[in-house]
Structure formats: structure tokens, C-alpha cells
Scaffold this active site. Sequence first.
Site, mmCIF file in Angstrom:
data_model
loop_
_atom_site.group_PDB
_atom_site.id
_atom_site.type_symbol
_atom_site.label_atom_id
_atom_site.label_comp_id
_atom_site.label_asym_id
_atom_site.label_seq_id
_atom_site.Cartn_x
_atom_site.Cartn_y
_atom_site.Cartn_z
ATOM 1 C CB THR A 76 -3.013 3.615 0.261
ATOM 2 O OG1 THR A 76 -3.033 4.385 -0.945
ATOM 3 C CG2 THR A 76 -4.178 2.643 0.251
ATOM 4 N NE ARG A 111 -3.038 6.827 -3.263
ATOM 5 C CZ ARG A 111 -3.779 7.594 -2.469
ATOM 6 N NH1 ARG A 111 -4.489 8.583 -2.985
ATOM 7 N NH2 ARG A 111 -3.805 7.383 -1.168
ATOM 8 C CG LEU A 145 -1.939 -1.111 1.341
ATOM 9 C CD1 LEU A 145 -2.667 -1.029 2.679
ATOM 10 C CD2 LEU A 145 -2.927 -1.065 0.192
ATOM 11 C CG ASP A 146 -0.096 4.868 -2.164
ATOM 12 O OD1 ASP A 146 -0.537 5.393 -1.130
ATOM 13 O OD2 ASP A 146 -0.734 4.878 -3.238
ATOM 14 C CE1 TYR A 147 5.121 8.397 4.513
ATOM 15 C CE2 TYR A 147 3.729 10.153 3.672
ATOM 16 C CZ TYR A 147 4.620 9.679 4.613
ATOM 17 O OH TYR A 147 5.007 10.481 5.667
#
Length: 235
Positions: free
Chosen positions: A106, A190, A102-104
Site C-alpha cells: 500500500t 484490503r 501502511l502495509d508493504y
Amino acid sequence: MRINKYLAQCGLGSRRKVEELILENKVQVNGKVINNLAFQVNEKKDKVTVENKEVKPFNEYVYLKLNKPKGYICSAKDEKGRKTIYDLIPDAKGRLFSVGRLDYNTEGLLLLTNDGDLAYKLTHPNYEIEKEYIVVIEGKIKESECAVLRAGVIENGKRMPEAKVDVIQVLKDRTRLSVRIDEGQNRQVRRMFDPIGKTIILLKRVRIGEITLGGLVRGKYKELNEEELAYLSKI
């Protein structure tokens, strides 16, 4: 046993990840560099090292789920000094790896394990493991725009994978949606909303296959229960 499967069972990452170690000439078997992904390891006789450190398969697997907050990355360390998910699970650092990322910005469900074979199955498109996200966007969304998301938006001349999209709630200044995908490309959700001009306020993963976030508190983790483990064993 193939070398990539052996390394995955040592907790070094999914088979896809450990293949990078092999191709980068970081793996040795009995003192000889191995860069053949089809190389067969004799688990009882061969000595396998990665960057000169001997590695052996785990005798016991660990399966956890974590509710990742925003502001954390999924790597074990970060050159920018940002917080990582291993700050939330200090005992797991170097021992468990996250299944997918999961990105920063999320938040939501992450699975962590030392079972490389399972990680491979959960992330490989061939197994079509569905992942569900709650997405909150600014303003409202038209049904025609939802249809574009479902069919796969065009990005740089290429069509992204199809998605299942449903509107959950419409408020005055924002809309809440459920988005389900089964491929998991980098920052896929996204990227889906950019071409239709929608700004994401919140992005949260709430389900991987049949494993849900449930009532797990943000920033906390726990071991998977018997029902969840039984589901994973059938994949």
C-alpha cells in the site's frame, strides 16, 4: 505524569505502543522495574530507563508527512531485509515513528512524529479521525456491492466497521473508488474487498483528517505547514 504518557513524549511510540514495553518489564524508574500502567513519574527527579537506556522527553517535536511507495514497510528494521520507510528518511530512524501503518503493497500518506500524544489521538477510534483511500479494483462494482461495503462486510462471522464508499471512475477493465474509514483496523480496506470477490490493483491513502497527500512526490517527505499544524493542535 503517567508512565505511558512520559514514554510517549520520549518518542518511543504511541501510548498504546509504550504500554507493551511496560507490560514486558522493559521499563525501570530509579532502577526498579515498573509494570503498572498507572505509575506516576516525577519528570524533575525520577530517572527512567528502557532496556537499561535512559530516556527523556523531547524538547522539540517534529511533524513530517511522507508519500510511501509500494515495497516499503513501516518498521524500523525487517528480519526479511526489506526496505523500510526509514531508508527514505535516514535522519529520522530511531527518532520518529509513523502514525498508523501502511502495509508493504500500500502506498500514500504517512505522518511521522516524535509526539506520542498526537499519535495516540490520530490512531485511537474514540477520536474518529477519518482516513481516505483511493482504491482501484479489477472490473466493475455493483451498487449493491458498494452498499455492502458501506454497511460493513461480514468477515469470519463478525461485521467490519462501516465505511463511506463512492465510485470515482469506471473504465473498461477497472474501477476507481474513494473509501473513507475512521477506525483503521489492520489491513482494513484490503479485507473489505475480499468478501465481495474484488481484486485490488492499487491502494493509496490520500488523506488523514484534514491533512492531504497533495502533490507530494512518491518517496519524498516534507515538514507539515502552519495550516496543517494548526489542525493537529485542535485534535
